[in-house]
Design a protein around this motif. Structure first.
Motif, PDB file in Angstrom:
ATOM      1  N   THR A 198       0.816  -1.221   0.000  1.00 24.80           N
ATOM      2  CA  THR A 198       0.000   0.000   0.000  1.00 24.80           C
ATOM      3  C   THR A 198       0.848   1.267   0.000  1.00 24.80           C
ATOM      4  OG1 THR A 198      -1.820  -1.116   1.150  1.00 24.80           O
ATOM      5  CG2 THR A 198      -1.771   1.290   1.238  1.00 24.80           C
ATOM      6  N   VAL A 199       1.806   1.349   0.896  1.00 30.79           N
ATOM      7  CA  VAL A 199       2.622   2.567   1.016  1.00 30.79           C
ATOM      8  C   VAL A 199       3.620   2.675  -0.130  1.00 30.79           C
ATOM      9  CG1 VAL A 199       4.292   3.801   2.445  1.00 30.79           C
ATOM     10  CG2 VAL A 199       2.328   2.672   3.511  1.00 30.79           C
ATOM     11  N   ALA A 200       4.256   1.568  -0.476  1.00 34.64           N
ATOM     12  CA  ALA A 200       5.253   1.600  -1.553  1.00 34.64           C
ATOM     13  C   ALA A 200       4.621   2.008  -2.877  1.00 34.64           C
ATOM     14  CB  ALA A 200       5.919   0.227  -1.684  1.00 34.64           C
ATOM     15  N   VAL A 201       3.443   1.484  -3.183  1.00 33.72           N
ATOM     16  CA  VAL A 201       2.755   1.848  -4.424  1.00 33.72           C
ATOM     17  C   VAL A 201       2.356   3.316  -4.397  1.00 33.72           C
ATOM     18  CG1 VAL A 201       0.647   1.493  -5.779  1.00 33.72           C
ATOM     19  CG2 VAL A 201       1.953  -0.474  -4.940  1.00 33.72           C
ATOM     20  N   LEU A 202       1.864   3.774  -3.263  1.00 34.13           N
ATOM     21  CA  LEU A 202       1.471   5.177  -3.133  1.00 34.13           C
ATOM     22  C   LEU A 202       2.650   6.103  -3.394  1.00 34.13           C
ATOM     23  CD1 LEU A 202      -0.423   7.490  -2.303  1.00 34.13           C
ATOM     24  CD2 LEU A 202       0.182   6.999   0.082  1.00 34.13           C
ATOM     25  N   GLU A 203       3.759   5.855  -2.742  1.00 32.44           N
ATOM     26  CA  GLU A 203       4.915   6.739  -2.887  1.00 32.44           C
ATOM     27  C   GLU A 203       5.442   6.740  -4.315  1.00 32.44           C
ATOM     28  OE1 GLU A 203       6.530   6.474   1.744  1.00 32.44           O
ATOM     29  OE2 GLU A 203       7.496   5.269   0.163  1.00 32.44           O
ATOM     30  N   ALA A 204       5.484   5.558  -4.933  1.00 29.83           N
ATOM     31  CA  ALA A 204       5.962   5.474  -6.312  1.00 29.83           C
ATOM     32  C   ALA A 204       4.997   6.167  -7.269  1.00 29.83           C
ATOM     33  CB  ALA A 204       6.168   4.019  -6.715  1.00 29.83           C
ATOM     34  N   ALA A 205       3.694   6.016  -7.035  1.00 34.08           N
ATOM     35  CA  ALA A 205       2.704   6.657  -7.901  1.00 34.08           C
ATOM     36  C   ALA A 205       2.741   8.170  -7.740  1.00 34.08           C
ATOM     37  CB  ALA A 205       1.308   6.124  -7.585  1.00 34.08           C
ATOM     38  N   GLU A 206       3.014   8.652  -6.541  1.00 36.47           N
ATOM     39  CA  GLU A 206       3.149  10.094  -6.329  1.00 36.47           C
ATOM     40  C   GLU A 206       4.353  10.639  -7.096  1.00 36.47           C
ATOM     41  OE1 GLU A 206       1.152  10.838  -1.937  1.00 36.47           O
ATOM     42  OE2 GLU A 206       3.232  10.181  -2.045  1.00 36.47           O
ATOM     43  N   ARG A 207       5.450   9.888  -7.078  1.00 36.37           N
ATOM     44  CA  ARG A 207       6.628  10.323  -7.843  1.00 36.37           C
ATOM     45  C   ARG A 207       6.322  10.340  -9.334  1.00 36.37           C
ATOM     46  NH1 ARG A 207       9.259   7.055  -3.925  1.00 36.37           N
ATOM     47  NH2 ARG A 207       9.359   5.272  -5.370  1.00 36.37           N
ATOM     48  N   LEU A 208       5.638   9.306  -9.808  1.00 36.90           N
ATOM     49  CA  LEU A 208       5.296   9.230 -11.222  1.00 36.90           C
ATOM     50  C   LEU A 208       4.378  10.384 -11.617  1.00 36.90           C
ATOM     51  CD1 LEU A 208       5.280   7.828 -13.958  1.00 36.90           C
ATOM     52  CD2 LEU A 208       3.469   6.318 -13.100  1.00 36.90           C
ATOM     53  N   ALA A 209       3.382  10.656 -10.795  1.00 37.07           N
ATOM     54  CA  ALA A 209       2.466  11.758 -11.083  1.00 37.07           C
ATOM     55  C   ALA A 209       3.215  13.086 -11.118  1.00 37.07           C
ATOM     56  CB  ALA A 209       1.353  11.798 -10.044  1.00 37.07           C
ATOM     57  N   GLY A 210       4.195  13.244 -10.233  1.00 37.13           N
ATOM     58  CA  GLY A 210       4.998  14.461 -10.237  1.00 37.13           C
ATOM     59  C   GLY A 210       5.782  14.621 -11.525  1.00 37.13           C
ATOM     60  N   LEU A 211       6.366  13.530 -12.005  1.00 36.62           N
ATOM     61  CA  LEU A 211       7.102  13.570 -13.275  1.00 36.62           C
ATOM     62  C   LEU A 211       6.157  13.906 -14.432  1.00 36.62           C
ATOM     63  CD1 LEU A 211       9.475  10.474 -12.954  1.00 36.62           C
ATOM     64  CD2 LEU A 211      10.147  12.888 -13.010  1.00 36.62           C
TER      65      LEU A 211
END
Length: 235
Positions: A198-211
């Motif tokens: 849950t947390v790992a996917v969230l953090e990675a998706a936030e980084r992707l959305a930022g890019l």
């Protein structure tokens, strides 16, 4: 305060709410891309699971429910309903395995009323729904396969809950959802994020959305489209 129980464990409501708020800012495509890169491409539920109200978003840990055909109207099965709802905790998502039934409504306004009372923030039903107008008036988000006025009593009933359930998949025939898996449903589709990720996917998706946000800005401002594409790659 505690949230959804899972095998005797508890989740802090404030922590779950923080996860929900952050996930709601995202979108299904970004979350799927992250799951795919992590080696979990088959976490998408069937593509005909759609919201009864366009624009709905359902996010939170799964409270899993498994139902069975009940042509005799078994009273013991019927009584399970009360116990089932009393075990929900805020902020859970009612996720239903309807046994691939395609006849009746497995969810309706009374289900939502009981769910809200005990902490449900939405429902994902691999089956049918009714009382759609009332559900819309409640503002309660529901994703389902189809709509039907047919009453489930003496046709379908609750059987077990807070156990692994099997729902139809998009990339695979089925997807197994465990209690506490983090559900994310929006206009792109419905995803089941394994609880441990849950947390790992969230953090990675936030980084992707930022890019992606940075790429949009540069594509709009930089006349050299090819250079921007090379910078951000597949984005």
């Amino acid at each position: 305060m505690t949230g959804v129980r899972d095998d005797g464990q508890s989740m802090d409501v404030a922590a779950v709410e923080d996860l929900r708020v952050r996930y709601i800012r995202l979108y299904g495509g970004a979350i799927y891309d992250v799951l795919d890169e992590m080696g979990y491409p088959n976490q998408v539920l069937a593509t005909d699971l759609v919201p009864i109200e366009p624009g709905s978003v359902v996010v939170g840990p799964a409270f899993t429910i498994q139902g069975v055909s009940d042509p005799m109207g078994d009273e013991e099965l019927s009584q399970r309903r009360i116990r089932l709802f009393s075990e929900m905790r805020y902020p859970c998502v009612d996720v239903r395995d309807c046994g691939f039934d395609v006849r009746v409504a497995h969810y309706g306004e009374m289900n939502a009323t009981l769910g809200v009372k005990h902490g449900a923030v939405g429902a994902i039903v691999d089956g049918g729904v009714r009382d759609v107008r009332l559900l819309r008036e409640m503002g309660f988000p529901v994703f389902a396969r189809y709509r039907s006025p047919v009453e489930a009593k003496k046709r379908w009933s609750y059987y077990r809950w807070q156990v692994p359930i099997t729902l139809r998949g998009a990339m695979s025939a089925t997807v197994t959802v465990h209690p506490g898996d983090f559900m994310f449903a929006d206009q792109d589709g419905v995803l089941a994020i394994p609880k441990a990720l849950t947390v790992a996917v969230l953090e990675a998706a936030e980084r992707l959305a930022g890019l992606e946000n940075s790429a949009r800005t540069e594509f709009a401002e930089n006349p050299d489209t090819e250079a921007v594409y090379q910078k951000y790659g597949r984005l």
